[in-house]
Design a protein around this motif. Structure first.
Motif, PDB file in Angstrom:
ATOM      1  N   LEU A 142       0.991  -1.193  -0.129  1.00  0.00           N
ATOM      2  CA  LEU A 142       0.030  -0.048   0.016  1.00  0.00           C
ATOM      3  C   LEU A 142       0.644   1.297   0.128  1.00  0.00           C
ATOM      4  O   LEU A 142       0.564   2.247  -0.957  1.00  0.00           O
ATOM      5  N   VAL A 143       1.896   1.099   0.644  1.00  0.00           N
ATOM      6  CA  VAL A 143       2.658   2.502   0.679  1.00  0.00           C
ATOM      7  C   VAL A 143       3.228   2.724  -0.535  1.00  0.00           C
ATOM      8  O   VAL A 143       3.682   3.783  -1.106  1.00  0.00           O
ATOM      9  N   THR A 144       3.829   1.577  -1.309  1.00  0.00           N
ATOM     10  CA  THR A 144       4.482   1.634  -2.457  1.00  0.00           C
ATOM     11  C   THR A 144       3.813   2.207  -3.469  1.00  0.00           C
ATOM     12  O   THR A 144       4.050   3.097  -4.304  1.00  0.00           O
ATOM     13  N   ILE A 145       2.093   2.097  -3.671  1.00  0.00           N
ATOM     14  CA  ILE A 145       1.388   2.494  -4.542  1.00  0.00           C
ATOM     15  C   ILE A 145       1.175   3.978  -4.271  1.00  0.00           C
ATOM     16  O   ILE A 145       1.098   4.824  -5.135  1.00  0.00           O
ATOM     17  N   VAL A 146       0.969   4.238  -2.901  1.00  0.00           N
ATOM     18  CA  VAL A 146       0.789   5.850  -2.840  1.00  0.00           C
ATOM     19  C   VAL A 146       1.763   6.327  -3.080  1.00  0.00           C
ATOM     20  O   VAL A 146       1.527   7.438  -3.641  1.00  0.00           O
ATOM     21  N   LEU A 147       3.167   6.142  -3.124  1.00  0.00           N
ATOM     22  CA  LEU A 147       4.444   6.985  -3.373  1.00  0.00           C
ATOM     23  C   LEU A 147       4.246   6.935  -4.999  1.00  0.00           C
ATOM     24  O   LEU A 147       4.897   8.023  -5.524  1.00  0.00           O
ATOM     25  N   LYS A 148       3.919   5.958  -5.566  1.00  0.00           N
ATOM     26  CA  LYS A 148       4.049   6.105  -7.058  1.00  0.00           C
ATOM     27  C   LYS A 148       3.129   7.177  -7.532  1.00  0.00           C
ATOM     28  O   LYS A 148       3.217   7.796  -8.664  1.00  0.00           O
ATOM     29  N   CYS A 149       1.718   6.971  -7.182  1.00  0.00           N
ATOM     30  CA  CYS A 149       0.613   7.841  -7.639  1.00  0.00           C
ATOM     31  C   CYS A 149       0.912   9.249  -7.063  1.00  0.00           C
ATOM     32  O   CYS A 149       0.094  10.115  -7.828  1.00  0.00           O
ATOM     33  N   GLN A 150       1.547   9.487  -6.103  1.00  0.00           N
ATOM     34  CA  GLN A 150       1.828  10.690  -5.647  1.00  0.00           C
ATOM     35  C   GLN A 150       0.356  11.421  -5.248  1.00  0.00           C
ATOM     36  O   GLN A 150       0.173  12.602  -5.501  1.00  0.00           O
ATOM     37  N   LYS A 151      -0.556  10.543  -4.542  1.00  0.00           N
ATOM     38  CA  LYS A 151      -2.123  11.179  -4.353  1.00  0.00           C
ATOM     39  C   LYS A 151      -2.335  10.491  -3.054  1.00  0.00           C
ATOM     40  O   LYS A 151      -1.669   9.562  -2.729  1.00  0.00           O
ATOM     41  N   PRO A 152      -3.067  11.285  -2.390  1.00  0.00           N
ATOM     42  CA  PRO A 152      -3.845  10.940  -1.087  1.00  0.00           C
ATOM     43  C   PRO A 152      -4.446   9.551  -1.309  1.00  0.00           C
ATOM     44  O   PRO A 152      -4.861   9.283  -2.239  1.00  0.00           O
ATOM     45  N   LYS A 153      -4.425   8.799  -0.321  1.00  0.00           N
ATOM     46  CA  LYS A 153      -5.190   7.572  -0.340  1.00  0.00           C
ATOM     47  C   LYS A 153      -6.576   7.857  -0.159  1.00  0.00           C
ATOM     48  O   LYS A 153      -7.150   8.656   0.349  1.00  0.00           O
TER      49      LYS A 153
END
Length: 847
Positions: free
Chosen positions: A710-721
């Motif tokens: 989950l942390v990796t996906i958030v960093l790639k998208c650069q968007k709030p969860k």
């Protein structure tokens, strides 16, 4: 000095002795021979050895030779026989011309001892030449008044032969008027005199042709001829005579001066000046007649000299004398009576009282153009006149009063057809013969603006190749107006019409003077395929007239767009990586390449082919649909990684292409391959196989792994969860909340398919590729650009669900972000998957 003198005397005696001995060897006697001329070559004349008492055997030793005192060597000696023979034919007339006797002098010379014999050869004449006159024709001029018995000398004939072979007598051809008498000259030459035995008459026979023949005395006799032409000279012995003694001629009154009345012709049988005739009036011809008519003294023509009027003088009598110009002139005469006849001698007259020119071409009917009056000074029928104009004119005559006529318009006038009319008024009286007079007036028509401009075509189709240069000439649309001056000056316009908020005048320009149509921009077939608008041509008349024509501009496609690989999608220059089970059957679909070309149908036909392939026996590529299938099953010898380079080429000239590189990796899997595609409901989720290492990792550190992902996906998208989780479905892929699956939705059953989700961003599109296993049904939808990221909903339009009969798994990779665009896809698939696997008893047992 004293001894020298006797020596001189001694030499003198020796020379005298030698000379005396030489002379003593020359024979003083002459041997005579005679032969006829023209003997054949080789003929023997005499035997000199016998006649000269010479030994034949010694002739060669003594060098016997023959010398001829002449230009040619006519004879020679045979040294073997001693015979004198002829070498060349002898012509006596050539050797001895004009001589009665002819001799050749010969010398026969022998040596050892030296002896010289003189020989004299006489050439006898034979009759080998015919008499010949110096001229072939002998011309004589003899007057027809010459008395009988008159002699005329004729030139004699010449014969080169002599003696009896020369000219002996003359003969004359048979003639009624002439004979000859042969005379002998002092030297015996013969000549002939021509004697007139009957009087000549030139008028009966002007020329006498005779033949004079000269005959020689040879055997056989030879002859020669000459023509004797006697020209009879004229004497004035015939008087002139007319064809008739009395002539009667009728002539109309008022005949013009110089008109020919009659041509008198007198003939004289004589010739020369004796036949030249002059004509004159006799003393019995009145002065009135001589003043009225003129007689030409040379030709005998009688012409009108004064005015003839039937009412004044009706009959003229004259006597004409014809006289020749001989020394003693002779004459003949005739009488001529001239009768004057009455005639219609007054021409009708035309007077133009009024004539209106120019007039407008739209003049009204029955409008008076001209007023004309006619008259004739004659009386009776000769004074009655008729007026008319040509029948093929749009006018008519209308009689207004006695001898007054009006010219009115009877048909509409059109200047474009006939710009002007030459109206000829013809007046004719009723005399016999009728007299006429005419007057021609020119009626000019003024132009009015009554013709609209006309284009040669009502519809123009112009083909323009795309990528044209701005300002290029497309066509020349020229109209024609038959009017004149400002009525024919045309101005061209483009009728305003907007296409996609763009005015036609921004795309095209037309030269207002000549109708040349230009393109103002470069056209792109892929954006604009054709244009339809109108062009108007307007004249400068008052009021102006106009017409328009429809113009259809067709943009012709060029092959200016290369194919674009849309599936499998990859970032620019990147390699597409795929994984397939190693147990894949033969003929299974591995991948499908899809390329698009925005050119026209012909240029956009795409074919596919391998550019590079690791093992050509393992994969096949359909050149039309781009499907890559296995040609056999994988073996343990095949490498794990296969590199395929596919080129997509269009059908243009020259062809354009695009390539894609696919890296296939084979994996060991227990997942059962589905060879058949079955259609299942959409309420099942998508599942992908789990390998052994993932199961072990999930069992030990499942919760920790979940947090890391989950942390990796958030960093790639650069968007709030997102604040809300996905709805409780087994596996799902969610798009942004307010995106809708709209536009064209494609349903297909391909075994291995790449779904494309296109989401517009500020700088590009996000493409998510998702493989779907065999036996599943899929939907491709275009996703419009949203305004932001919101919570996902339970709407079916934002979720793609795929259900497999036995198990469902979800496999997603290669998410490509362009630049710094916002990620609009929220992925909860893995989270849902781990939750169900960790907390579901069923999943624990399967694990």
């Amino acid at each position: 000095m004293g001894s020298f003198v006797p020596m001189q005397s001694y030499k003198r005696y020796v020379l005298l002795l030698i000379l005396f001995s030489f002379v003593s060897n020359i024979s003083t006697s002459v041997t005579h021979y005679s032969i006829p001329e023209e003997m054949k070559e080789g003929s023997v004349v005499a035997n000199l050895a016998s006649d000269l008492s010479l030994d034949v055997k010694t002739l060669n030793q003594r060098k016997m030779r023959l010398d001829i005192i002449a230009n040619k060597k006519y004879l020679d000696v045979n040294k073997e026989t001693g015979e004198l023979y002829v070498v060349e034919k002898i012509d006596r007339e050539n050797i001895c011309p004009a001589k009665s006797s002819c001799y050749l002098r010969l010398e026969v010379i022998l040596e050892n001892p030296l002896r010289i014999f003189n020989i004299e050869l006489e050439i006898l004449d034979i009759n080998d030449n015919a008499p010949q006159f110096r001229r072939d024709a002998i011309h004589l001029d003899i007057s027809e008044a010459t008395p009988k018995g008159e002699r005329f000398s004729l030139s004699n004939a010449v014969d080169p032969d002599v003696g009896s072979n020369s000219v002996k007598t003359y003969h004359l051809s048979e003639s009624e008027h002439f004979n000859i008498e042969v005379q002998t000259g002092r030297e015996g030459t013969k000549f002939a005199d021509l004697i007139l035995k009957k009087s000549l008459d030139r008028e009966q026979q002007a020329v006498h042709n005779l033949i004079l023949t000269a005959v020689d005395g040879g055997t056989p006799a030879r002859s020669g001829t000459a023509s004797v032409i006697v020209h009879v000279s004229d004497t004035n012995d015939n008087a002139p005579s007319f064809d008739k003694l009395n002539y009667s001629i009728k002539i109309m009154e008022n005949s013009p001066i110089g008109s020919l009345v009659i041509q008198l012709n007198a003939t004289d049988l004589d010739e020369g000046t004796n036949s030249e005739i002059t004509y004159s009036y006799s003393l019995y011809t009145s002065e009135k007649t001589q003043e009225t008519f003129n007689l030409n003294p040379s030709t005998g023509e009688i012409t009108v000299k004064g005015m003839l009027n039937y009412e004044d003088f009706r009959i003229y009598d004259m006597e004409v004398i014809a006289t020749d110009k001989g020394a003693n002139s002779l004459s003949g005469q005739c009488t001529v009576k001239i009768l004057v006849e009455d005639m219609n001698d007054n021409h009708p007259e035309i007077s133009i009282k009024s004539f209106q020119s120019p007039v407008n071409e739209n003049i009204e009917l029955d409008t008076v153009i001209a007023v004309v009056s006619v008259s004739d000074k004659d009386s009776g029928d000769n004074g009655v006149v008729d007026l008319h104009i040509p029948d093929n004119m749009p006018f008519k005559l209308r009689e207004s009063s006695d001898n007054y006529y009006e010219l009115v318009v009877s048909e509409p006038l059109d200047r474009e057809k006939v710009p002007e009319y030459d109206v000829t008024f013809t007046v004719t009286d009723r005399g016999s013969p009728p007299l006429t007079d005419n007057e021609t007036m020119t009626l000019e028509l003024l132009d009015v603006n009554d013709n609209v401009p006309q284009f040669p075509q009502s519809f123009y189709t112009i083909r323009v190749m795309e990528n044209n240069a701005p300002g290029a000439l497309l066509s020349s649309l020229t109209a024609f107006d038959p009017d004149l001056h400002e009525n024919q000056y045309l101005v061209y316009f483009i009728l305003e019409k907007e296409i996609a908020n763009t005015s036609m005048s921004m795309l095209f320009s037309i030269n207002p003077e000549n109708g040349n149509l230009y393109a103002l921009k470069t056209f792109d077939y892929e954006i604009e395929k054709d244009f339809l608008f109108h062009i108007e041509a307007r004249d400068s008349g008052s009021p102006p007239l106009s017409s328009n024509v429809t113009v259809h501009i067709i943009i012709v496609d060029q092959n200016d767009n290369a194919p674009v690989i849309v599936s499998p999608w990859r970032a620019h220059g990147s390699v597409v990586e795929e994984k397939i089970p190693r147990s894949t059957d033969k003929g299974s679909l591995v991948a499908k390449v899809i390329a698009l070309d925005t050119d026209s149908v012909h240029n956009s036909r795409i074919t596919y082919q391998f550019l590079q392939v690791t093992d050509a026996t393992l994969f096949s590529l359909d050149q039309y649909n781009g499907e890559i299938r296995t040609m056999r099953m994988f073996s343990y010898r095949d490498p794990r990684h296969q590199r395929l380079v596919v080129v997509a080429k269009d059908n243009g000239e020259p062809a354009l292409s695009a390539t894609v590189t696919i890296k296939l990796s084979t994996v060991e899997t227990a997942v059962k391959a589905y060879s058949d595609m079955t259609e299942v409901p959409l309420e099942y989720d998508i599942f992908s196989d789990l390998n052994l290492y993932l199961v072990i990792g999930l069992g030990s550190v499942s919760f920790l792994l979940l947090i890391t992902i989950l942390v990796t996906i958030v960093l790639k998208c650069q968007k709030p969860k997102p604040s809300k989780a996905a709805p409780p479905c087994r596996n799902s892929v969610l798009s942004e909340r307010n995106s809708t699956i709209a536009d064209s939705t494609l349903v297909s059953n391909d075994a291995y398919w790449y779904s494309l989700f296109l989401a517009e961003t500020r700088k590009g599109k996000l493409v998510v590729r998702q493989p779907v296993p065999k036996g599943s049904r899929y939907i491709v939808s275009s996703i419009p650009r949203g305004t932001g990221l919101t919570d996902t909903s339970d709407s079916a339009a934002s979720t793609l669900q795929v259900r497999s009969p036995e198990y469902t798994c979800f496999h997603m990779h290669h998410v490509s972000l362009r630049d710094n665009s916002s990620c609009i896809l929220q992925i909860y698939t893995l989270q849902i998957f781990f939750r169900k696997r960790l907390f579901s008893p069923t999943s624990t047992k399967k694990t």
